[in-house]
Scaffold this motif. Structure first.
Motif, short mmCIF file in Angstrom:
data_model
loop_
_atom_site.label_atom_id
_atom_site.label_comp_id
_atom_site.label_asym_id
_atom_site.label_seq_id
_atom_site.Cartn_x
_atom_site.Cartn_y
_atom_site.Cartn_z
N GLY A 35 30.89 38.45 29.55
CA GLY A 35 31.88 38.45 30.21
C GLY A 35 33.24 38.02 29.63
O GLY A 35 33.16 37.31 28.33
N PHE A 37 36.84 35.99 30.34
CA PHE A 37 37.67 35.53 31.53
C PHE A 37 39.00 34.97 30.76
O PHE A 37 39.31 35.23 29.52
N GLU A 46 40.06 32.48 35.21
CA GLU A 46 39.70 33.74 35.95
C GLU A 46 39.04 34.73 35.42
O GLU A 46 39.13 34.79 34.17
N PHE A 47 38.27 35.45 36.12
CA PHE A 47 37.51 36.53 35.57
C PHE A 47 38.25 37.69 35.20
O PHE A 47 39.13 37.96 36.18
N ALA A 50 33.27 42.14 33.11
CA ALA A 50 31.97 41.92 32.55
C ALA A 50 31.16 43.20 32.42
O ALA A 50 31.47 44.09 32.81
N ARG A 104 30.68 37.53 38.26
CA ARG A 104 32.22 37.42 37.99
C ARG A 104 32.41 35.63 38.11
O ARG A 104 33.65 35.30 37.96
N TYR A 105 31.23 34.97 38.39
CA TYR A 105 31.40 33.50 38.44
C TYR A 105 31.36 32.62 36.96
O TYR A 105 30.15 33.00 36.53
N ALA A 106 32.35 31.92 36.78
CA ALA A 106 32.33 31.30 35.39
C ALA A 106 31.12 30.40 35.38
O ALA A 106 30.37 30.13 34.19
#
Length: 122
Positions: A35, A37, A46-47, A50, A104-106
């Protein structure tokens, strides 16, 4: 264990393009989703985009969809982010990250690079 090193950041005028690269160490790169960010001053990370371990599917934040393209070359242990039609709102430190989960989640990403600065002037 995966180590990530970003490169390709810099200063560009609005409307211009930049290409970021993220080189990964280790022999298991092709088992990780990757990903990108970004974090602007005073804002949360923020995303951006990915990509699955195989190269598909890909996912993009709405703010970059149609302008940015994520890709990977597993033979070179590298993931890329091609950024076109850049605006000052794209100014941030850009990080690549590796994850067994992706998304999408860090918090899904366990390995992070040191970041590369992208500055877009108006």
């Amino acid at each position: 264990q995966v180590q990530l090193v970003e490169s390709g950041g810099g200063l560009v005028q609005a409307g211009g393009s930049l290409s970021l690269s993220c080189a990964a160490s280790g022999r298991t790169f092709n088992s990780y989703a990757m990903g990108w960010f970004r974090q602007a001053p005073g804002k949360e990370r923020e995303f951006v985009a990915a990509i699955n371990w195989s190269g598909a599917p890909t996912d993009y934040a709405d703010s970059v969809k149609g302008r940015f393209t994520i890709s990977r070359d597993n033979a070179k242990n590298t993931v890329y982010l091609q950024m076109n039609s850049l605006t000052p709102e794209d100014t941030a430190v850009y990080y690549c990250a590796a994850s067994r989960l992706g998304g999408r989640y860090a918090s899904n990403y366990g390995y992070w690079g040191q970041g590369t600065q992208v500055t877009v002037s108006s």
